[in-house]
Enzyme design. Structure first.
Site, PDB file in Angstrom:
ATOM      1  N   LYS A  21      54.915 -12.054  26.605  1.00  0.00           N
ATOM      2  CA  LYS A  21      55.108 -12.381  25.190  1.00  0.00           C
ATOM      3  C   LYS A  21      56.104 -11.510  24.656  1.00  0.00           C
ATOM      4  CE  LYS A  21      51.366 -10.532  22.771  1.00  0.00           C
ATOM      5  NZ  LYS A  21      51.938  -9.683  21.404  1.00  0.00           N
ATOM      6  N   ARG A  26      61.783 -11.756  22.033  1.00  0.00           N
ATOM      7  CA  ARG A  26      62.984 -11.154  22.105  1.00  0.00           C
ATOM      8  C   ARG A  26      63.996 -12.256  22.822  1.00  0.00           C
ATOM      9  NH1 ARG A  26      59.747  -7.222  22.382  1.00  0.00           N
ATOM     10  NH2 ARG A  26      60.030  -5.073  21.669  1.00  0.00           N
ATOM     11  N   GLN A 168      58.055  -1.698  18.451  1.00  0.00           N
ATOM     12  CA  GLN A 168      58.349  -2.718  17.235  1.00  0.00           C
ATOM     13  C   GLN A 168      59.023  -2.068  16.256  1.00  0.00           C
ATOM     14  OE1 GLN A 168      54.521  -4.223  16.133  1.00  0.00           O
ATOM     15  NE2 GLN A 168      54.399  -5.849  17.984  1.00  0.00           N
ATOM     16  N   ASP A 313      48.956  -1.615  25.385  1.00  0.00           N
ATOM     17  CA  ASP A 313      48.182  -2.891  25.400  1.00  0.00           C
ATOM     18  C   ASP A 313      47.112  -3.144  26.426  1.00  0.00           C
ATOM     19  OD1 ASP A 313      49.707  -3.871  23.171  1.00  0.00           O
ATOM     20  OD2 ASP A 313      51.159  -4.998  24.193  1.00  0.00           O
TER      21      ASP A 313
HETATM   22  C1  S3P Z   1      55.025  -4.942  21.280  1.00  0.00           C
HETATM   23  C2  S3P Z   1      54.863  -3.543  21.224  1.00  0.00           C
HETATM   24  C3  S3P Z   1      53.885  -2.950  20.954  1.00  0.00           C
HETATM   25  C4  S3P Z   1      52.619  -3.772  21.584  1.00  0.00           C
HETATM   26  C5  S3P Z   1      52.853  -5.168  21.123  1.00  0.00           C
HETATM   27  C6  S3P Z   1      54.074  -5.842  21.407  1.00  0.00           C
HETATM   28  C7  S3P Z   1      56.737  -5.229  21.302  1.00  0.00           C
HETATM   29  O1  S3P Z   1      53.506  -2.519  19.605  1.00  0.00           O
HETATM   30  O2  S3P Z   1      51.450  -3.180  21.142  1.00  0.00           O
HETATM   31  O3  S3P Z   1      51.731  -5.880  21.634  1.00  0.00           O
HETATM   32  O4  S3P Z   1      56.952  -6.626  21.811  1.00  0.00           O
HETATM   33  O5  S3P Z   1      57.464  -4.604  21.116  1.00  0.00           O
HETATM   34  P1  S3P Z   1      54.128  -1.064  19.011  1.00  0.00           P
HETATM   35  O6  S3P Z   1      55.611  -1.048  19.640  1.00  0.00           O
HETATM   36  O7  S3P Z   1      54.103  -1.133  17.743  1.00  0.00           O
HETATM   37  O8  S3P Z   1      53.038  -0.181  19.642  1.00  0.00           O
END
Ligand code: S3P
Length: 431
Positions: A21, A26, A168, A313
């Site tokens: 995912k 990205r 994120q 996760d």
């Molecule tokens: C993700 C980063 C994680 C993760 C999310 C996907 C990503 O969140 O929990 O399912 O693709 O960058 P955070 O970076 O906010 O912890």
């Protein structure tokens, strides 16, 4: 849709985990801001990465799909159109947080909306640094979606020590930084997943206990031509399922094993899980392996909080594993779980309580007194429409005393549309 899950006597077989995912999101966004065409194979059919494709189309990006192959004609940094309708990110935090960095950096006039869960998650963490960079962005009450974004002149470079370990947030700031003349520097003390740095080929170097990553308008955005690896976070449900079942042998082909994402593999190994990793190779810019798990006798573990961003996760399914490890396991420093699609600490505590596990919920974690011969009680498990709650409860239910019910089971489609088929393929039902 509710789903009945029966206890299973045996779990065996070979599966291909769904396309990753995080990498799917990205690959599409980065292909869109590159000036070339990209062909992405094995793009995720799951709801969240599909939300990203729909948003990109609304921004005027040509997206052609043929089965799991997606062709994206890059429009470059300055080629987006102002969309007529709000960009609908659905349930996807990654879509909203990463894409906000791009559209705010580019100064696209737009708003971003999400479903009920996404609209209740804080966006303040991205709004604040984007405003510092001179972007015109705000949210409902300054915190939540809908986000409103307006055009502006240029992007100011910032030096940004990450206040929380979040890939994120890191990605959002680096993506906005791509629109600034001077380099924006993001400092990460506790390392989170590094797909953004890898796939954009950004400059980074060690810094203190972590690293510093830079982005600016000078950086040439590479096209994204590769096959998306299998999702390690999805595979983790089977790693645990295999380890806790007495009669199990599961092969997971082509799974992404990015070292900034795979802590739970080593955590479970330390707990005594019997794993093998073969066929190690690089797919695009990401490492991929075939994983194998068989029945194991698990020991308890006190999780090092420094590992949490690397297995954020996987913590719900790790809690399930801990229920079957004889003795006391402890997770602390996991407050971030309360800010996911649902409050995953509270939701997991409820699921594990219903199963009859011996647990104590803490503000930032959980204490689990596990038993090797733990038999989860048959129950109707709530999921709060959270895909990872549904899959964790399902794995738990396969060890149950009788048939259990997983509510809103279709929410697995957010990241793993084939989850229930794969469970069927691997299972030999007891009843
Ligand atoms: C993700 C980063 C994680 C993760 C999310 C996907 C990503 O969140 O929990 O399912 O693709 O960058 P955070 O970076 O906010 O912890």
């Amino acid at each position: 849709m509710n789903k009945a899950v029966n206890p299973v006597a045996k779990l065996s077989g070979e599966i291909l985990p769904p396309p990753d995912k995080s990498i799917s999101h990205r690959s599409a966004m980065f292909a869109a801001i590159s000036s070339e065409d990209s062909i992405i194979q094995n793009y995720s059919p799951a709801a969240d990465p599909q939300s990203t494709l729909e948003c990109l189309k609304q921004l005027g990006v040509e997206v052609q799909k043929e089965n799991s192959t997606v062709k994206i004609s890059g429009v470059g940094r300055d080629g987006f159109q102002n969309p007529d309708e709000p960009l609908d990110c659905g349930n996807s935090g990654t879509t909203m947080r990463l894409l906000s960095g791009i559209v705010a950096g580019a100064g696209v006039e737009c708003s971003m909306i999400g479903d009920e869960s996404l609209s209740s998650r804080t966006m303040k963490r991205v709004i604040a640094p984007l405003q510092k960079m001179g972007c015109k962005i705000d949210g409902r009450d300054g915190v939540y979606a809908p986000l409103n974004i307006h055009s502006h002149q240029g992007v100011k470079a910032i030096r940004f020590p990450l206040p929380i370990a979040s890939a994120q947030l890191k990605s959002c700031v680096l993506l906005a930084g791509l629109f600034g003349e001077e380099p924006t520097a993001v400092i990460e003390n506790v390392l989170s997943r590094d797909h953004t740095e890898r796939l954009l080929e950004l400059d980074s170097e060690p810094y203190g206990s972590g690293k510093i990553i830079r982005s600016s308008r000078d950086h040439v955005i590479p096209s994204q031509n590769y096959s998306v690896p299998g999702d390690f976070s999805a595979a983790a449900f089977w790693l645990v399922a295999g380890a806790i079942h007495e009669n199990a042998e599961i092969h997971l082909k082509g799974t992404g094993v990015n070292p900034s994402r795979d802590a739970v593999y080593y955590i479970l190994e330390e707990m005594g899980a019997s794993f093998k990793k073969t066929n190690n190779k690089l797919e695009g810019r990401e490492p991929v392996s075939d994983l194998y798990v068989e029945s194991s006798e698990l020991k308890p573990l006190h999780l090092d909080p420094a590992l949490i961003p690397n297995c954020i996760d996987e913590l719900p399914i790790l809690m399930v594993a801990m229920c079957f490890a004889e003795g006391k396991s402890v997770i602390t420093g996991a407050e971030e779980l309360r800010h996911k699609e649902t409050d995953r600490l509270a939701a997991m505590a409820e699921i594990l309580n219903l199963a009859g596990a011996d647990i104590e919920l803490k503000k930032d974690g959980i204490v689990i007194e596990g038993k090797r011969d733990f038999k989860p009680k048959a129950a109707t498990y709530p999921t709060y429409h959270d895909h990872r709650m549904a899959m964790a409860a399902a794995v738990l239910a396969t060890k149950g005393t009788d048939s259990s019910t997983i509510t809103h089971a279709d929410c697995t489609a957010i990241s793993y549309p084939n989850f229930w088929n794969h469970l069927q393929t691997l299972s030999d039902s007891v009843i």
